[in-house]
Design an enzyme around this catalytic site. Structure first.
Site, mmCIF file in Angstrom:
data_model
loop_
_atom_site.group_PDB
_atom_site.id
_atom_site.type_symbol
_atom_site.label_atom_id
_atom_site.label_comp_id
_atom_site.label_asym_id
_atom_site.label_seq_id
_atom_site.Cartn_x
_atom_site.Cartn_y
_atom_site.Cartn_z
ATOM 1 N N HIS A 75 -1.614 -91.270 -46.604
ATOM 2 C CA HIS A 75 -1.669 -89.723 -46.344
ATOM 3 C C HIS A 75 -0.635 -89.153 -47.497
ATOM 4 O O HIS A 75 0.492 -89.195 -47.401
ATOM 5 C CB HIS A 75 -0.771 -89.472 -45.085
ATOM 6 C CG HIS A 75 -1.303 -90.031 -43.899
ATOM 7 N ND1 HIS A 75 -1.285 -91.121 -43.438
ATOM 8 C CD2 HIS A 75 -2.014 -89.305 -42.824
ATOM 9 C CE1 HIS A 75 -2.078 -91.437 -42.504
ATOM 10 N NE2 HIS A 75 -2.643 -90.410 -41.967
ATOM 11 N N GLU A 456 11.996 -86.595 -19.143
ATOM 12 C CA GLU A 456 11.973 -87.656 -19.352
ATOM 13 C C GLU A 456 11.699 -88.463 -20.675
ATOM 14 O O GLU A 456 12.291 -89.491 -21.288
ATOM 15 C CB GLU A 456 10.938 -88.528 -18.308
ATOM 16 C CG GLU A 456 11.395 -88.171 -16.977
ATOM 17 C CD GLU A 456 11.122 -87.042 -16.196
ATOM 18 O OE1 GLU A 456 10.349 -86.207 -17.130
ATOM 19 O OE2 GLU A 456 11.393 -86.720 -15.268
ATOM 20 N N HIS A 518 4.443 -90.288 -5.927
ATOM 21 C CA HIS A 518 5.716 -90.892 -6.253
ATOM 22 C C HIS A 518 5.777 -92.254 -6.031
ATOM 23 O O HIS A 518 6.686 -92.701 -6.448
ATOM 24 C CB HIS A 518 6.712 -90.163 -5.439
ATOM 25 C CG HIS A 518 7.172 -88.615 -6.015
ATOM 26 N ND1 HIS A 518 6.513 -87.873 -5.992
ATOM 27 C CD2 HIS A 518 8.488 -87.943 -6.160
ATOM 28 C CE1 HIS A 518 6.922 -86.551 -6.213
ATOM 29 N NE2 HIS A 518 8.226 -86.789 -6.441
#
Ligand SMILES: Cc1ncc(C[n+]2csc(CCOP(=O)(O)OP(=O)(O)O)c2C)c(N)n1
Ligand SMILES: [Mg+2]
Length: 705
Positions: A75, A456, A518
């Site tokens: 890159h 999270e 869950h």
């Protein structure tokens, strides 16, 4: 000095290109052609520095182009646009000592846009880190220290592995948190021994990723003033201009998070960047410096195009770019001696800064011996003597207790002996049992408990950042099912061997009423598939204590503690169990007819099933396997003793059966989602009870028809 370099269309180079020998004579006229010969010595010195900076920028750009060309991939674009800002940062602002890359009070530098790796390698090489030119020549090759994306542990000076966009920025937030926590705890009015910044270079892609939104929001809330993010706003990503998909007002977004934001219309203007970075350093909030840059800056036809993002520019384009820079076309990987000498000053200055810190630390040690010893040990990753001395033990007569609760009790005890233990949860503190007593971490306050909020992914990466920073033993909790929301960070922790502790509770359908959204099913198998991650699913309170002891004692590589929501009996035989061996015989004769192997809450079911079988005259062994990874690491003699290949074996785990074929001929597992109902009912309805297990064992033992 630090003038803007010639831009596209501003032809500064004459026809042809100078040879390496005549190069330095030719360059000044090309780069600073309009600057008259200075009359005063001071002006002459300034002009010389200006020229050296320009040459250094060109050297970086040329190295980037040559390395990508030689590798045939890579890159080049972002490094070329970023070269001026990165040079200013590395030579004028970053506090670092190339001869001592692990010095604790160094600034941390994170290239969040890991694809721009050649920028980092060029800077490391030129400023004197142990990264010789040979490694630059072997960019992206087998066994080199210059892999496609920067890898922590492989290349000196690389603070964190980057490449998955957004991770670097969020990891940097954790590094800045670690600095703030340690500074608040150890600095004294008269002696400051923790005082460094975390610098990030982030790209459009970094800021598009969801994790950067979480992490930047958290950093703003925590007012991490020593976090400075340079945003490479080149307006180009892989598919084309960012306007295709990314049109929000980025400065307004960061301002709303509580950051200090500044934008530079010309992000390649060295002088402007220098002044802006100075202002960032003085900020009382995290800073975003928006740099408008040009991808593949200086390339004749590919500048400002997506074509320059992730492929070699091609010989013609490289030739054109070098001609514009007034750079010799041959040899490739050419670095003028003057540039080498100039950038060697980074080492001199860095060593001076390090020595002055060392002297300060000696004074600190004399004045505050206890704090100094604690900090030194923590930074070295040494655990204090007796750190596990008061860990609790549980008798089988104890009332059933959820392993998440046993974990909370263990954590409480560990925290008293381990000041380095710092962590929190993603808004599930009580459910996951992850609180440490005391005031939570807040700006300017030495808390050791962190409210990560419902973030999270950022939590996972920030925990990694704390682990990489050093001085802390970070842990963070959420439900096992939401490990998916932080999986990229868990994966990177494993890749980097960062000692992060992930606490995952509510570990199966046994959690009950919250239902299938869950209830994890595939998560154990998927976490176990991550190389280097140790997944521990303890069977009861005693194994939970053992699991924590292992997680803390293991100073290399991450650990996932997988814990039950529901109460589990304390099992006979688990006190002092060898959790570190991964699996062990919990009960049964030495030559049983059948073996039942289980983890977590299903070990109790296996024990009950063994009793049913024994009542029928079938002797059964029960093996508890809290960690398949640790078991796999045992000598084959031990593994064969615990799970003999010839012994018919049934595995029981309330999760996907994937992986159990290694150990068992039959599996009582789950190949469907769970359901919403009381946990014990869901377990029974889906086959997790002694009756099913005994039946599977009987079927295994029955003579084949
Ligand atoms: C999570 C993630 N998704 C996708 C990619 C693949 N990828 C690499 S760079 C990039 C975007 C390039 O745009 P930008 O970040 O602006 O970098 P630039 O082109 O300016 O160098 C993408 C999608 C990645 N590295 N990480
Ligand atoms: Mg871009």
């Amino acid at each position: 000095m630090r003038e803007r370099l010639p831009r596209r269309g501003e032809r500064t180079a004459g026809a042809g290109s100078p040879s390496p020998e005549e190069w330095w004579l030719g360059l000044p006229g090309r780069i600073v052609g309009s600057v008259p010969e200075p009359a005063l010595d001071l002006d002459r010195a300034v002009a010389a520095t200006r020229r050296l900076d320009a040459m250094s920028v060109n050297a970086i750009r040329a190295l980037v182009m040559d390395a990508v060309e030689a590798a045939g991939s890579g890159h080049p674009g972002a490094p070329m646009g970023l070269a001026p800002a990165a040079l200013v940062l590395w030579t004028r602002h970053l506090k670092h000592d190339p001869s001592s890359p692990d010095w604790p009070d160094r600034d941390r530098f994170v290239l969040s846009a890991g694809h721009a790796s050649m920028l980092l390698y060029a800077l490391l090489h030129l400023s004197g880190y142990d990264l010789p030119m040979e490694e630059i020549r072997r960019f992206r090759q087998w066994g080199s220290r210059t892999p496609g994306h920067p890898e922590r542990g492989l290349t000196p000076g690389v603070e964190t592995t980057t490449g998955p966009l957004g991770q670097g920025l969020a990891t940097a937030v954790g590094m800045a948190m670690a600095e703030a926590i340690l500074a608040a705890r150890y600095n004294r009015d008269d002696l400051v021994v923790v005082d460094h910044r975390t610098w990030v270079i982030a790209s459009d892609g970094d800021l598009m990723e969801g994790i950067s939104h979480e992490a930047a929001s958290l950093a703003g809330h925590l007012r991490l003033a020593k976090l400075i993010v340079c945003y490479d706003a080149n307006g180009i990503s892989i598919d084309g201009p960012t306007s295709l998909a990314f049109t929000e007002d980025v400065p307004a977004r960061f301002r709303a998070y509580g950051w200090r934001v500044e934008s530079l219309e010309d992000g390649e203007d060295l002088k402007a960047v220098d002044a802006a970075l100075e202002r960032c350093r003085a900020s009382d909030r995290p800073s975003l410096l928006v740099l408008r840059t040009h991808i593949a800056s200086g390339a004749p036809t590919k500048q400002d195009t997506a074509a320059a993002h992730g492929a070699p520019l091609g010989a013609e384009e490289v030739r054109g770019a070098k001609e514009r820079m007034g750079w010799p076309l041959e040899p490739p990987f050419f670095v003028p001696e003057e540039v080498r000498r100039y950038l060697r000053q980074v080492r001199t200055r860095g060593a001076r800064a390090r020595r002055s810190w060392e002297a300060r630390f000696r004074r600190y040690r004399a004045a505050y011996p206890e704090a100094a010893a604690e900090l030194r040990d923590a930074l070295a990753g040494r655990l204090p003597a007796g750190w596990d001395a008061d860990l609790p033990g549980f008798a089988p007569t104890t009332a059933p207790i959820a392993t998440r609760q046993a974990s909370a009790r263990t954590l409480e005890v560990l925290a008293r002996r381990l000041p380095a233990l710092v962590g929190g949860s993603a808004d599930l503190t009580e459910s996951t049992g992850t609180r440490i007593d005391g005031a939570p971490f807040a700006p300017g306050r030495a808390g050791r408990f962190v409210h990560f909020g419902v973030r999270e992914h950022a939590m996972g990466a920030a925990l990694n950042g704390m682990a990489l920073h050093g001085g802390l033993i970070p842990y963070g909790g959420t439900f096992l099912v939401f490990s998916d929301y932080m999986r990229p960070a868990i994966r990177l922790a494993a890749l980097m061997e960062a000692p992060t502790i992930f606490v995952f509770t509510h570990d199966s359908i046994g959690l009950g009423e919250d239902g299938p959204t869950h209830q994890p099913v595939e998560h154990l198998a998927s976490l176990r598939a991550i190389p280097g991650l140790v997944v521990l699913r303890p069977a009861d309170a005693n194994e939970t204590v053992g699991a924590w002891r292992l997680a803390v004692g293991r100073r290399q590589g991450p650990t996932a503690l997988v814990l039950s929501r529901q109460a589990l009996p304390v099992l006979p035989g688990t006190a002092g169990a060898p959790v570190e061996r991964g699996a062990y015989v919990l009960r049964g004769p030495s030559t049983p007819a059948v073996c039942l192997v289980a983890t977590g809450s299903e070990v109790a079911i296996a024990l009950e099933a063994a009793e049913l079988l024994e009542a029928e005259g079938t002797s059964a062994r029960v093996v508890s396997m809290p960690s398949a990874e640790l078991f796999e690491a045992q000598p084959s003699s031990y593994r064969e003793r615990v799970l003999p290949r010839t012994l018919r074996t049934v595995a029981i785990e309330a999760a996907s059966p994937l992986g159990w074929e290694r150990y068992a001929t039959a599996v009582v597992g789950l190949d469907r989602f769970g359901a919403s109902a009381p946990g014990s009912i869901v377990m029974r309805e889906l086959g997790f009870h002694a009756g099913t297990v005994a039946a599977r064992a009987r079927a295994l033992l029955a003579p084949r028809a």
